[in-house]
Scaffold this active site. Structure first.
Site, PDB file in Angstrom:
ATOM      1  NE  ARG A  81     107.585  50.682 -72.157  1.00  0.00           N
ATOM      2  CZ  ARG A  81     108.691  49.951 -72.296  1.00  0.00           C
ATOM      3  NH1 ARG A  81     109.160  49.281 -71.263  1.00  0.00           N
ATOM      4  NH2 ARG A  81     109.311  49.887 -73.445  1.00  0.00           N
ATOM      5  NE  ARG A  89     106.019  46.079 -71.214  1.00  0.00           N
ATOM      6  CZ  ARG A  89     107.286  46.184 -71.605  1.00  0.00           C
ATOM      7  NH1 ARG A  89     108.202  45.354 -71.137  1.00  0.00           N
ATOM      8  NH2 ARG A  89     107.618  47.078 -72.497  1.00  0.00           N
TER       9      ARG A  89
HETATM   10  P1  ADP Z   1     112.101  47.292 -74.505  1.00  0.00           P
HETATM   11  O1  ADP Z   1     113.355  46.523 -74.284  1.00  0.00           O
HETATM   12  O2  ADP Z   1     110.872  46.507 -74.165  1.00  0.00           O
HETATM   13  O3  ADP Z   1     111.987  47.896 -75.877  1.00  0.00           O
HETATM   14  P2  ADP Z   1     113.054  49.555 -72.831  1.00  0.00           P
HETATM   15  O4  ADP Z   1     112.333  50.140 -71.672  1.00  0.00           O
HETATM   16  O5  ADP Z   1     114.358  48.924 -72.593  1.00  0.00           O
HETATM   17  O6  ADP Z   1     112.009  48.530 -73.481  1.00  0.00           O
HETATM   18  O7  ADP Z   1     113.257  50.703 -73.931  1.00  0.00           O
HETATM   19  C1  ADP Z   1     112.188  51.494 -74.370  1.00  0.00           C
HETATM   20  C2  ADP Z   1     112.681  52.550 -75.353  1.00  0.00           C
HETATM   21  O8  ADP Z   1     113.618  53.416 -74.693  1.00  0.00           O
HETATM   22  C3  ADP Z   1     113.434  52.026 -76.567  1.00  0.00           C
HETATM   23  O9  ADP Z   1     112.574  51.640 -77.606  1.00  0.00           O
HETATM   24  C4  ADP Z   1     114.281  53.256 -76.931  1.00  0.00           C
HETATM   25  O10 ADP Z   1     113.509  54.235 -77.593  1.00  0.00           O
HETATM   26  C5  ADP Z   1     114.651  53.826 -75.571  1.00  0.00           C
HETATM   27  N1  ADP Z   1     115.923  53.262 -75.086  1.00  0.00           N
HETATM   28  C6  ADP Z   1     116.104  52.496 -73.986  1.00  0.00           C
HETATM   29  N2  ADP Z   1     117.396  52.158 -73.845  1.00  0.00           N
HETATM   30  C7  ADP Z   1     118.053  52.708 -74.892  1.00  0.00           C
HETATM   31  C8  ADP Z   1     119.402  52.690 -75.334  1.00  0.00           C
HETATM   32  N3  ADP Z   1     120.348  52.021 -74.668  1.00  0.00           N
HETATM   33  N4  ADP Z   1     119.706  53.367 -76.469  1.00  0.00           N
HETATM   34  C9  ADP Z   1     118.785  54.044 -77.151  1.00  0.00           C
HETATM   35  N5  ADP Z   1     117.489  54.081 -76.820  1.00  0.00           N
HETATM   36  C10 ADP Z   1     117.115  53.428 -75.683  1.00  0.00           C
END
Ligand code: ADP
Ligand code: ZN
Length: 210
Positions: free
Chosen positions: A157, A124
């Site tokens: 990322r 990705r």
């Molecule tokens: P993915 O679903 O592919 O892991 P995201 O962009 O949704 O990617 O999340 C990336 C990172 O951001 C997570 O691994 C976490 O560290 C943080 N994060 C995102 N949303 C949350 C949440 N609701 N609570 C805690 N950490 C979060």
């Protein structure tokens, strides 16, 4: 329905589906991952607090994420509905969400095999400006390294590496699967097979929203 929640493992396609839903249904898209990555890019206090958790594939502490979502949900652009991508990820976040705003909601659980999800994550590419999602193999940007939409820089990322991906899956199983079960018990959960091409998965999701 006012609120749509997207659930699924890392790499299941939540972000991609959220973008399509935003485009076609005029929903606001709220992605906590994008909000946190923006905070990091701006080097804000929130961003500095979140950075190490995100890079290692752990969760950012509930207090911080809940507060960011509370602020986002207080804005006035949500009357047409909104889609949540990446929130809630813990039971505490789910509870906070129903306290912040109780509205008609539906949750969609995008199911995909771990091997397919990992393969997607490791190939990705993401726009560091607008968050648009590309894939080295199946959907490269038209100009290498540059976002088709905003001309921002497209790159891997920081947490799309094998070690952080492994940790994200572990955390997903331990902390987020119980949240998905919780929405199942609330009888607002639909399951969608998220394997294969994005356009096909999106057709199935569209049918559940309309
Ligand atoms: P993915 O679903 O592919 O892991 P995201 O962009 O949704 O990617 O999340 C990336 C990172 O951001 C997570 O691994 C976490 O560290 C943080 N994060 C995102 N949303 C949350 C949440 N609701 N609570 C805690 N950490 C979060
Ligand atoms: Zn972009």
């Amino acid at each position: 329905m006012k609120r749509l929640i997207l659930f699924g493992a890392p790499g299941s396609g939540k972000g991609t589906m959220g973008d399509l839903i935003q485009r076609d249904f005029n929903y606001a898209k709220i992605s906590t991952g994008d909000i946190l990555r923006n905070a990091i890019q701006q080097d804000s206090t929130d961003g500095r607090q979140a950075k190490s958790f995100m890079e290692s594939g752990g969760l950012v502490p509930d207090e911080l994420v809940i507060e960011l979502v509370r602020q986002r949900l207080s804005r006035s652009d949500l009357d047409g509905g909104y889609v949540l991508d990446g929130y809630p990820r813990t039971l505490a976040q789910a509870e906070a969400l129903s306290n912040i705003a109780s509205e008609s909601e539906k949750a969609i659980f995008i199911e995909v095999s771990e091997s397919e999800a990992v393969e997607r994550l490791l190939s990705r590419l993401t726009c560091s400006e607008c968050g648009a999602i590309y894939n080295l193999i199946s959907k490269p940007p038209k100009t290498a390294g540059t976002c088709d939409l905003c001309r921002g820089r497209v790159a891997k990322r920081a947490d799309d590496n094998e070690e952080a991906v492994r940790q994200r899956f572990r955390v997903y199983g331990e902390r987020t699967m119980p949240v998905i079960e919780f929405y199942g018990h609330k009888k607002v959960l639909e399951r969608v097979n998220g394997g294969g091409a994005a356009a096909l998965v999106y057709e199935k999701i569209k049918g559940l929203i309309a």
